[in-house]
Design a protein around this motif. Structure first.
Motif, PDB file in Angstrom:
ATOM      1  N   LYS A 197      46.744 -20.079  26.644  1.00  0.00           N
ATOM      2  CA  LYS A 197      47.588 -18.729  26.384  1.00  0.00           C
ATOM      3  C   LYS A 197      48.442 -19.463  25.698  1.00  0.00           C
ATOM      4  CE  LYS A 197      45.482 -16.387  30.320  1.00  0.00           C
ATOM      5  NZ  LYS A 197      45.805 -16.775  32.272  1.00  0.00           N
ATOM      6  N   PRO A 198      50.232 -18.708  25.157  1.00  0.00           N
ATOM      7  CA  PRO A 198      51.268 -19.295  24.117  1.00  0.00           C
ATOM      8  C   PRO A 198      52.188 -18.475  25.712  1.00  0.00           C
ATOM      9  CG  PRO A 198      50.184 -16.424  23.759  1.00  0.00           C
ATOM     10  CD  PRO A 198      49.316 -17.277  24.758  1.00  0.00           C
ATOM     11  N   VAL A 199      52.956 -19.064  25.003  1.00  0.00           N
ATOM     12  CA  VAL A 199      54.887 -19.045  26.067  1.00  0.00           C
ATOM     13  C   VAL A 199      55.100 -17.577  25.141  1.00  0.00           C
ATOM     14  CG1 VAL A 199      56.579 -19.654  26.769  1.00  0.00           C
ATOM     15  CG2 VAL A 199      55.076 -21.538  26.173  1.00  0.00           C
ATOM     16  N   ILE A 200      55.132 -16.764  26.486  1.00  0.00           N
ATOM     17  CA  ILE A 200      55.939 -15.238  26.831  1.00  0.00           C
ATOM     18  C   ILE A 200      57.244 -14.836  26.758  1.00  0.00           C
ATOM     19  CG2 ILE A 200      55.272 -12.905  26.208  1.00  0.00           C
ATOM     20  CD1 ILE A 200      52.152 -13.616  26.826  1.00  0.00           C
ATOM     21  N   ASP A 201      58.031 -15.077  26.021  1.00  0.00           N
ATOM     22  CA  ASP A 201      59.518 -15.208  27.043  1.00  0.00           C
ATOM     23  C   ASP A 201      60.100 -14.057  26.006  1.00  0.00           C
ATOM     24  OD1 ASP A 201      62.041 -15.227  27.788  1.00  0.00           O
ATOM     25  OD2 ASP A 201      62.612 -17.223  26.693  1.00  0.00           O
ATOM     26  N   PRO A 202      60.100 -12.284  26.502  1.00  0.00           N
ATOM     27  CA  PRO A 202      60.435 -11.714  25.980  1.00  0.00           C
ATOM     28  C   PRO A 202      62.120 -11.348  26.052  1.00  0.00           C
ATOM     29  CG  PRO A 202      58.919 -10.565  27.826  1.00  0.00           C
ATOM     30  CD  PRO A 202      58.858 -12.607  27.825  1.00  0.00           C
ATOM     31  N   ARG A 203      62.487 -12.322  26.849  1.00  0.00           N
ATOM     32  CA  ARG A 203      64.420 -12.428  27.674  1.00  0.00           C
ATOM     33  C   ARG A 203      64.369 -11.041  27.798  1.00  0.00           C
ATOM     34  NH1 ARG A 203      67.868 -13.705  23.702  1.00  0.00           N
ATOM     35  NH2 ARG A 203      68.840 -14.943  24.991  1.00  0.00           N
ATOM     36  N   TYR A 204      63.673 -10.180  28.378  1.00  0.00           N
ATOM     37  CA  TYR A 204      64.760  -8.745  28.726  1.00  0.00           C
ATOM     38  C   TYR A 204      66.243  -9.094  29.074  1.00  0.00           C
ATOM     39  CZ  TYR A 204      59.528  -7.679  29.303  1.00  0.00           C
ATOM     40  OH  TYR A 204      58.353  -6.809  29.711  1.00  0.00           O
ATOM     41  N   LEU A 205      67.051  -7.824  28.560  1.00  0.00           N
ATOM     42  CA  LEU A 205      68.357  -7.575  29.459  1.00  0.00           C
ATOM     43  C   LEU A 205      69.281  -9.371  29.816  1.00  0.00           C
ATOM     44  CD1 LEU A 205      67.435  -6.133  33.003  1.00  0.00           C
ATOM     45  CD2 LEU A 205      68.035  -4.618  31.144  1.00  0.00           C
ATOM     46  N   SER A 206      68.756  -9.853  27.558  1.00  0.00           N
ATOM     47  CA  SER A 206      69.226 -10.210  27.367  1.00  0.00           C
ATOM     48  C   SER A 206      70.785  -9.973  26.567  1.00  0.00           C
ATOM     49  CB  SER A 206      69.156 -11.670  26.296  1.00  0.00           C
ATOM     50  OG  SER A 206      68.082 -10.788  25.635  1.00  0.00           O
ATOM     51  N   VAL A 207      70.830  -9.091  26.360  1.00  0.00           N
ATOM     52  CA  VAL A 207      71.836  -8.040  25.816  1.00  0.00           C
ATOM     53  C   VAL A 207      72.079  -6.913  26.522  1.00  0.00           C
ATOM     54  CG1 VAL A 207      72.690  -6.051  23.944  1.00  0.00           C
ATOM     55  CG2 VAL A 207      70.837  -7.728  23.355  1.00  0.00           C
ATOM     56  N   GLU A 208      73.946  -7.669  26.771  1.00  0.00           N
ATOM     57  CA  GLU A 208      73.562  -7.138  28.303  1.00  0.00           C
ATOM     58  C   GLU A 208      73.850  -5.383  28.399  1.00  0.00           C
ATOM     59  OE1 GLU A 208      77.467  -7.664  29.706  1.00  0.00           O
ATOM     60  OE2 GLU A 208      76.588 -10.136  29.958  1.00  0.00           O
ATOM     61  N   ALA A 209      73.978  -4.764  27.507  1.00  0.00           N
ATOM     62  CA  ALA A 209      74.247  -3.302  27.183  1.00  0.00           C
ATOM     63  C   ALA A 209      72.475  -2.621  27.532  1.00  0.00           C
ATOM     64  CB  ALA A 209      74.470  -2.663  25.395  1.00  0.00           C
ATOM     65  N   ASP A 210      71.454  -3.441  27.700  1.00  0.00           N
ATOM     66  CA  ASP A 210      70.425  -3.062  27.923  1.00  0.00           C
ATOM     67  C   ASP A 210      70.532  -2.409  28.786  1.00  0.00           C
ATOM     68  OD1 ASP A 210      69.236  -3.303  25.172  1.00  0.00           O
ATOM     69  OD2 ASP A 210      68.014  -4.589  25.702  1.00  0.00           O
ATOM     70  N   ILE A 211      70.725  -2.914  29.792  1.00  0.00           N
ATOM     71  CA  ILE A 211      70.596  -2.388  31.717  1.00  0.00           C
ATOM     72  C   ILE A 211      71.165  -0.800  31.393  1.00  0.00           C
ATOM     73  CG2 ILE A 211      73.258  -3.071  31.879  1.00  0.00           C
ATOM     74  CD1 ILE A 211      69.809  -3.466  34.412  1.00  0.00           C
ATOM     75  N   LEU A 212      72.361  -0.364  30.760  1.00  0.00           N
ATOM     76  CA  LEU A 212      72.984   0.924  30.913  1.00  0.00           C
ATOM     77  C   LEU A 212      72.041   2.043  30.844  1.00  0.00           C
ATOM     78  CD1 LEU A 212      75.895   0.390  28.725  1.00  0.00           C
ATOM     79  CD2 LEU A 212      75.449   0.508  31.526  1.00  0.00           C
ATOM     80  N   PRO A 213      70.949   1.985  30.183  1.00  0.00           N
ATOM     81  CA  PRO A 213      69.708   3.243  29.829  1.00  0.00           C
ATOM     82  C   PRO A 213      68.814   3.566  30.650  1.00  0.00           C
ATOM     83  CG  PRO A 213      69.476   1.805  28.168  1.00  0.00           C
ATOM     84  CD  PRO A 213      70.804   1.570  29.128  1.00  0.00           C
ATOM     85  N   LEU A 214      68.488   2.113  31.397  1.00  0.00           N
ATOM     86  CA  LEU A 214      67.645   2.099  32.181  1.00  0.00           C
ATOM     87  C   LEU A 214      68.287   2.197  33.728  1.00  0.00           C
ATOM     88  CD1 LEU A 214      66.017  -1.658  32.262  1.00  0.00           C
ATOM     89  CD2 LEU A 214      65.287   0.395  32.051  1.00  0.00           C
ATOM     90  N   ILE A 215      69.730   2.174  34.044  1.00  0.00           N
ATOM     91  CA  ILE A 215      69.980   2.402  34.961  1.00  0.00           C
ATOM     92  C   ILE A 215      70.233   4.133  34.915  1.00  0.00           C
ATOM     93  CG2 ILE A 215      72.171   3.080  36.215  1.00  0.00           C
ATOM     94  CD1 ILE A 215      72.837   0.380  35.351  1.00  0.00           C
ATOM     95  N   ALA A 216      70.442   4.916  33.905  1.00  0.00           N
ATOM     96  CA  ALA A 216      70.353   6.347  34.060  1.00  0.00           C
ATOM     97  C   ALA A 216      69.071   6.799  33.723  1.00  0.00           C
ATOM     98  CB  ALA A 216      70.880   6.313  32.538  1.00  0.00           C
ATOM     99  N   GLY A 217      68.212   6.425  33.386  1.00  0.00           N
ATOM    100  CA  GLY A 217      66.804   6.621  33.462  1.00  0.00           C
ATOM    101  C   GLY A 217      66.019   6.770  35.591  1.00  0.00           C
ATOM    102  N   ALA A 218      67.036   5.592  35.808  1.00  0.00           N
ATOM    103  CA  ALA A 218      66.453   5.535  37.318  1.00  0.00           C
ATOM    104  C   ALA A 218      67.456   6.721  37.960  1.00  0.00           C
ATOM    105  CB  ALA A 218      66.890   4.110  37.404  1.00  0.00           C
ATOM    106  N   ARG A 219      67.839   6.660  37.587  1.00  0.00           N
ATOM    107  CA  ARG A 219      69.358   7.686  38.384  1.00  0.00           C
ATOM    108  C   ARG A 219      68.145   9.225  38.144  1.00  0.00           C
ATOM    109  NH1 ARG A 219      73.689   7.205  40.609  1.00  0.00           N
ATOM    110  NH2 ARG A 219      75.003   5.375  40.674  1.00  0.00           N
ATOM    111  N   MET A 220      67.400   9.384  36.976  1.00  0.00           N
ATOM    112  CA  MET A 220      67.051  10.743  37.005  1.00  0.00           C
ATOM    113  C   MET A 220      65.933  11.049  37.439  1.00  0.00           C
ATOM    114  SD  MET A 220      67.385  11.603  32.692  1.00  0.00           S
ATOM    115  CE  MET A 220      68.964  10.804  31.554  1.00  0.00           C
ATOM    116  N   ALA A 221      64.780   9.729  37.387  1.00  0.00           N
ATOM    117  CA  ALA A 221      63.681   9.594  38.126  1.00  0.00           C
ATOM    118  C   ALA A 221      64.196   9.970  39.544  1.00  0.00           C
ATOM    119  CB  ALA A 221      63.213   8.141  37.532  1.00  0.00           C
TER     120      ALA A 221
END
Length: 520
Positions: free
Chosen positions: A396-420
């Motif tokens: 199996k290959p090594v999969i590293d998406p590096r989620y949220l490595s750019v800090e600004a990516d958390i902001l729309p997720l917070i907004a989306g979670a609040r809406m949900a």
């Protein structure tokens, strides 16, 4: 064996390419798929996906490396190992994204052409219209039946200030509605079922082989001359080798064949054919956070006594009219919203399930029923990688998406979670809601939401970008600097699109296949 075109990977794009290229009786086409034909009933009946995901039916069973921004968690990454690829195990959600996304790719791609190809690829249950086609192989259905809890979601969305949407293919798709699905007459319409019909499979110039995993590409100098399978079988490609193994396997296959970052290939003792640093880079995915409430017995789908009567009635409804619960894709509700009012298009997508969709279906929540509303951020700036674990093609290959490595990516997720959470808190759910399940209580601050996201967020199954147009490949999918080698799958996307990725991959394969045939 010698053929004109060898297609390595029988997933979404591979099936389209095999069907379209073999329309020319003057060429021979071989489609190679590592998995099986996909006859398992769990892969045919739409609601079977709940068990298919949880039990790893027809799945490569990938996982990421530990994600630093997600509390060191290793995320499971389901990917289809079956004819039809991930279209054979997905939630059958049909969405095209904003057409401006395709303009942004450049290199000859455009939203106007994408719309034409989307329409040409589909036969929609509502017939031909400004946004839909009625003569394509892919069956797209606007379901008549939906679970009563989904009706509550639609009502709650309006109560929370979202407008109702009937057709998400139209340009103005902000709002709440129901997914169109890749189903037909109560059955999953995977891309294999759609494009590889009996008539297509009967073509004398098309050979489809399952259980055939490609180990590497064979080269004659800088030209791709064929492939070798893991069992040692060598196959010659007179015209082209086409890689359609997906955003994980395609870059792995390229690197195993000596095409990729030179230093990385040297680490694994792989001879260099061409130094292409972009292979396996630019990995993008949609990160998703789910909000869930527990509901009264019988009000939703679940492994609970109150659901027994519905479960017993479901087979009869499906056999009698191909409708009811078994015909549901479970991810019945959809929505798009903007995390900020100044944005030009939605950057949040919702998926509603009349069930507790937790941990890819592996968490059963015995004795409980509930509903889930998932929110994902559509345009992440974080970029990850696919790398080799070894030179063994079966590793199996090594999969590293590096989620949220750019800090600004958390902001729309917070907004989306609040809406949900706001939608699930509306009056439409009052008479069935018992209590919150995930999160256990609605966070009040952004910091609390951020902690919740880092603790629970998962993939929503949309990896793309690892052989990107304009970097690894040209606008037609041809690998730059090499001859006879082309990539056609989600790896090509230089920028991830704002929605589900299966329909866009069908469109991409249609475009490239048409251009290949026009050139000849």
């Amino acid at each position: 064996m010698q053929v004109d075109y060898v297609i390595a990977g029988g997933g979404t794009a591979g099936c389209v390419m095999a069907a379209r290229l073999s329309e020319d009786p003057g060429v021979t086409v071989l489609l190679l798929e590592a998995g099986a034909r996909g006859r398992n009933p769990l892969l045919q009946v739409p609601a079977g996906l709940a068990e298919a995901l949880g039990n790893r039916v027809a799945d490569w069973d990938f996982s990421t490396v530990a994600q630093q921004a997600l509390n060191g968690r290793r995320l499971r990454w389901p990917r289809g190992r079956v004819l039809g690829g991930s279209s054979g195990i997905n939630a059958m959600c049909y969405a095209r994204a904003d057409l401006s996304d395709y303009d942004a790719w450049g290199h000859g791609w455009s939203g106007a052409e994408a719309l034409h190809l989307f329409k040409a690829a589909e036969t929609h249950s509502e017939g031909r219209s400004q946004w839909h086609g009625d003569a394509g192989p892919l069956r797209v259905t606007r379901p008549v039946w939906h679970h009563p809890a989904t009706a509550r979601f639609l009502e709650a969305g309006v109560q929370a200030g979202h407008r109702p949407v009937v057709d998400f293919a139209a340009p103005d798709h902000d709002g709440i509605g129901r997914f169109d699905t890749t189903t037909h007459r109560g059955l999953r319409c995977s891309v294999a079922r759609a494009y590889l019909s009996r008539a297509v499979l009967a073509r004398p110039n098309l050979n489809v082989r399952t259980g055939a995993q490609v180990a590497r590409i064979l080269f004659d100098g800088s030209r791709a001359a064929g492939v070798v399978l893991v069992d040692g079988t060598e196959i010659t490609a007179v015209r082209e080798v086409i890689l359609s193994a997906g955003a994980v396997k395609t870059p792995q296959m390229l690197m195993l064949s000596g095409v990729g970052p030179a230093s990385h290939l040297r680490e694994h003792g792989i001879g260099l054919v061409r130094d292409v640093p972009g292979v396996g880079a630019n990995l993008q995915d949609h990160l998703d956070i789910g909000c869930m409430i527990l509901t009264r017995p019988g009000s939703a789908i679940g492994y609970a006594p109150g659901f027994i009567a519905q479960a017993l009635a479901a087979p009869w409804a499906w056999l009698r009219g191909r409708t009811g619960l078994l015909a549901s894709n479970l991810a019945e509700g959809c929505g798009f919203a903007r995390s900020r009012p100044d944005l030009s298009k939605p950057d949040i997508q919702f998926h509603f399930l009349p069930a507790l969709g937790e941990n890819h279906g592996q968490t059963r929540n015995w004795g409980r029923t509930g509903v889930s509303l998932h929110a994902c951020a559509l345009y992440p700036k974080s970029r990850g990688t696919i790398r080799l674990a070894s030179s063994d093609p079966e590793a199996k290959p090594v999969i590293d998406p590096r989620y949220l490595s750019v800090e600004a990516d958390i902001l729309p997720l917070i907004a989306g979670a609040r809406m949900a959470a706001e939608i699930l808190s509306q009056a439409a759910f009052d008479d069935i809601r018992l209590r919150w399940h995930r999160p256990e209580a609605v966070p009040e601050t952004d910091a609390e939401w951020e902690a919740e996201i880092r603790a629970r967020a998962e993939t929503i199954y949309h990896p793309v970008g690892t052989a990107a147009i304009g970097d690894v490949t040209d606008g037609e999918g041809r690998v730059v600097g090499l001859e006879g080698l082309r990539v056609v799958d989600a790896s090509l996307m230089p920028l991830i699109v704002g929605g589900n990725t299966n329909a866009p991959v069908v469109m991409m394969a249609e475009r490239i296949a048409r251009r290949m045939r026009a050139v000849r």
